[in-house]
Design an enzyme around this catalytic site. Sequence first.
Site, PDB file in Angstrom:
ATOM      1  N   GLU A 282     -19.014 -47.854  -5.628  1.00  0.00           N
ATOM      2  CA  GLU A 282     -18.320 -46.860  -6.316  1.00  0.00           C
ATOM      3  C   GLU A 282     -18.959 -45.291  -6.415  1.00  0.00           C
ATOM      4  O   GLU A 282     -19.037 -44.790  -7.180  1.00  0.00           O
ATOM      5  CB  GLU A 282     -17.946 -47.017  -7.887  1.00  0.00           C
ATOM      6  CG  GLU A 282     -17.426 -48.393  -8.185  1.00  0.00           C
ATOM      7  CD  GLU A 282     -16.994 -48.812  -9.422  1.00  0.00           C
ATOM      8  OE1 GLU A 282     -16.912 -47.938 -10.379  1.00  0.00           O
ATOM      9  OE2 GLU A 282     -16.771 -50.092  -9.931  1.00  0.00           O
TER      10      GLU A 282
HETATM   11  C1  XIL Z   1     -12.076 -45.783 -13.364  1.00  0.00           C
HETATM   12  C2  XIL Z   1     -10.925 -45.474 -12.605  1.00  0.00           C
HETATM   13  O1  XIL Z   1     -11.465 -44.585 -11.468  1.00  0.00           O
HETATM   14  C3  XIL Z   1      -9.979 -44.447 -13.500  1.00  0.00           C
HETATM   15  O2  XIL Z   1      -8.853 -44.235 -13.005  1.00  0.00           O
HETATM   16  C4  XIL Z   1      -9.568 -45.373 -14.806  1.00  0.00           C
HETATM   17  O3  XIL Z   1      -9.038 -44.327 -15.706  1.00  0.00           O
HETATM   18  C5  XIL Z   1     -10.741 -45.829 -15.621  1.00  0.00           C
HETATM   19  O4  XIL Z   1     -11.813 -46.705 -14.646  1.00  0.00           O
HETATM   20  N1  XIL Z   1     -16.566 -48.410 -13.492  1.00  0.00           N
HETATM   21  C6  XIL Z   1     -15.604 -49.164 -12.877  1.00  0.00           C
HETATM   22  C7  XIL Z   1     -14.286 -48.732 -12.371  1.00  0.00           C
HETATM   23  O5  XIL Z   1     -16.010 -50.227 -12.363  1.00  0.00           O
HETATM   24  O6  XIL Z   1     -13.296 -49.495 -12.569  1.00  0.00           O
HETATM   25  C8  XIL Z   1     -13.981 -47.362 -13.123  1.00  0.00           C
HETATM   26  O7  XIL Z   1     -12.467 -46.693 -12.649  1.00  0.00           O
HETATM   27  C9  XIL Z   1     -15.146 -46.419 -13.364  1.00  0.00           C
HETATM   28  C10 XIL Z   1     -16.180 -47.007 -13.621  1.00  0.00           C
END
Ligand code: XIL
Length: 397
Positions: A282
Site C-alpha cells: 500500500e
Molecule cells: C483505506 C482506504 O484507502 C480508504 O478509502 C478507506 O476510507 C479506509 O481504508 N490500511 C489498509 C487499507 O489496509 O485497507 C486502508 O485503506 C488504509 C490503511
Amino acid sequence: MRKFTFLSLMMVLAVVCIFACTPSTSSSTDARENKSTKQSKEPVTRALAAAYSPFFSFGVAVNRNHVTQEDNPGANIVQQHFSVLTAENDMKWESIQPSEKRFTFKGSDALVSFAEKYDKELIGHVFVWHQQTPDWVFEDEEGNFVSREVLLQRMRDHIFTLAGRYENAIKGWDVVNEALNEDGSLRKSKWQQIIGDDFIEKAFEYAAEAAPNAALYYNDYNLFKAEKMDGAIALAKRLKAKGIRIDGIGIQAHYSNEPPLEELEQSIQKVINAGFKIMITELDLTVLKFPDEDKVGADITLDFAFQEEYDPYKNGISEASHQKLATAYIDLFRLFLKYHEHIDRVTLWGVSDKDTWRNYWPMKGRTDYPLLFDRKHQAKDFVDDLIALAESANKIN
Ligand code: XIL
C-alpha cells in the site's frame, strides 16, 4: 528537466550499487542514453509494470470509479501502467457482507470483470481485520459479544464464500490485516477478545482450505519499526511451526516524502532471513505533515480537526517538497530493486492525487500529492526516472 540532472546522476550511481558489481562502460552508457531519451521530453509511453516486470509485479489499488470507467483517465492509467490490482475498499467485510448472510458482490464482481477484460492479476483485500467490519459480526441480537464458536463460524463462512466465489480470479489474499500493536504484541481487537490469540491461525487455516491456489499474506503498517516487524515475523513463524500455510508478509508502506529507508531495509532483511516473501502492499508518500508524530502509521480511525497550517499546498505543491517526493520514490524503488528476488510485488495505494485517501486521512479536506500521477492524471516528471531506473537495472542484471 534540468532540475533532474542531479537526481538522474544519483540514479545511475544507485543502479550500480544495487547489484554491487563493477559497472561496465556499456551499462553506464545505457543509463546515460535513458537520460537523454528523457531529456528529449517524450511523453511517458513506456509502462511502469513492463519496466519492472523482470523484478516484481507493479500493482495499484483501484476504486469503483476506475472499474466503471467513470474515472476514464484513471482507468486508462491502470490499464497502461499496472499489472495487478487490489480493491481499495470493495472486498472489505463491510462491502461484501454488510449484514449477516447478505452478501453484496456488485463492486467486487465488477472489479473481477475489469481485471479479466484488461488481463490484470488480482489481490484480495481483506478477510479478517478489526476495521471496516460491521458490528453485527461480533454481536448477538442483544448487542452482546457472540461466543468464540459463533465468531469462528462467521469467519469461516465469510472466508469460504468470498474465496470460493473468486477462486480462479485471485492470486493472493491479505488474510489478516493489522493484528499487531506498535510494540509487536497482539492488538486487543474484537477478534482477539472473542476468539483468543489463535484467531490468526484459524483465519489462515480457513484461507488455506478455501483458497488453495492463492498466496496468503499477513499485512500491516509501520513494519519498518523493528519491534513491530519482530512481532510479524514471530507470528508468521508460529503459523509455519504449526504447519499452517503463510506465504508472505505485506508491508503497507504509507510513508511520507521522508521515508524510513534504513529501518525499512533492516526490516526487509529480517523477513528474508526468516524465509518469507515480501509484498509492498500500500505504497503512498504524503507530502503533508502528520498532525501527531506519535500516531504516524495508518490507523484509519484517526480524524484530526482541519487546521490550515496542515494544508499548505492547496494551490500547488512547493518545488522543494516535490523534489523530496521524487527523491523518496527513487530511493525506495532502488531499495526494492536491491531485494527484488524476495519482493513479489509493489502496489501503489491509489492511482492519482485526485482520489488518494490521503486527501481525507488523517485529516479531512487537505490537498495531498502522494502518488505517481497528479490531479490531472499526468505522470509526474520522476515517473520517467523510475522507469529508467528499472531499465538500467535490467541491463546491468
Ligand atoms: C483505506 C482506504 O484507502 C480508504 O478509502 C478507506 O476510507 C479506509 O481504508 N490500511 C489498509 C487499507 O489496509 O485497507 C486502508 O485503506 C488504509 C490503511
